[in-house]
Design an enzyme around this catalytic site. Structure first.
Site, short mmCIF file in Angstrom:
data_model
loop_
_atom_site.label_atom_id
_atom_site.label_comp_id
_atom_site.label_asym_id
_atom_site.label_seq_id
_atom_site.Cartn_x
_atom_site.Cartn_y
_atom_site.Cartn_z
N GLY A 25 0.82 -1.20 0.00
CA GLY A 25 0.00 0.00 0.00
C GLY A 25 0.85 1.25 0.00
CB CYS A 26 0.17 4.56 1.45
SG CYS A 26 0.94 6.16 1.60
CG PHE A 27 5.44 5.26 -1.33
CD1 PHE A 27 4.92 6.46 -0.90
CD2 PHE A 27 5.73 5.13 -2.68
CE1 PHE A 27 4.70 7.52 -1.77
CE2 PHE A 27 5.51 6.17 -3.56
CZ PHE A 27 4.99 7.37 -3.11
#
EC number: 1.8.4.11
Length: 190
Positions: A25-27
């Site tokens: 998901g979101c880094f």
């Protein structure tokens, strides 16, 4: 972190360091868990696993490049093992949802372990197999284990976002339901 990173790199030859690359998901949310670990030299948010050279955040987030938002972890294997990094990765991902992590939906948010050599591949596969045997949840594990391709660092404003914009980061993380879902999957999150 920068002082520690400089001090550590002055004592370690670059050839002794290794890379580990993970997508969950979101880094923004994947740098922090690794940055806290002794032996991790640096983390870099970026894109990998796709077909477009020099992708931008807008292109990747739109879903047309084949890349996954990912984090590249530079580490000293004399201090921390790849197996330890895998353990941190699993506890910070939802391995049960293909093409999605928490509130982020699309192939660009797929859970994946991008291995850099055959040893990492074997260790990643073994950790996945062990998790399948002992997982605390009923759903199947869909995390991909694939060869690492070219890693493209994300734009500078994404790097260390949790440090640069702590209020926005916490707001995003909470509203995305990340910690709530991790607790459902793994128990109380550390």
């Amino acid at each position: 972190m920068m002082v520690t990173m400089m001090a550590m790199t002055s004592h370690v030859q670059a050839s002794e360091l290794e890379h580990a690359t993970f997508a969950a998901g979101c880094f923004w949310c994947m740098e922090h868990p690794f940055d806290e670990l002794p032996g991790v030299i640096s983390t870099t948010s970026g894109y990998t696993g796709g077909h477009k050279d020099h992708p931008t955040y807008e292109e990747v987030s739109a879903g047309g490049t084949g890349h996954a938002e990912s984090v590249d972890v530079l580490f000293d294997p004399k201090i921390i093992s790849y197996q330890q990094l895998l353990s941190v990765y699993w506890r910070n991902s939802d391995p049960t949802t293909p093409n999605r992590q928490f509130c982020d939906v699309g192939t660009q948010y797929r859970p994946a372990i991008f291995y850099h050599n055959e040893t990492q591949k074997k260790l990643a596969e073994a950790s996945k197999h062990a998790l399948e045997q002992n997982k605390p949840f009923a759903a199947p594990i869909v995390t991909e284990i694939v060869a690492a391709g070219r890693f493209w660092p994300a734009e500078e404003y994404h790097q260390n976002f949790y440090l640069k914009n702590p209020l926005r980061y916490k707001f995003y993380r909470y509203n995305c339901g990340r910690d709530q879902r991790l607790e459902q999957l793994w128990g109380e999150h550390k």
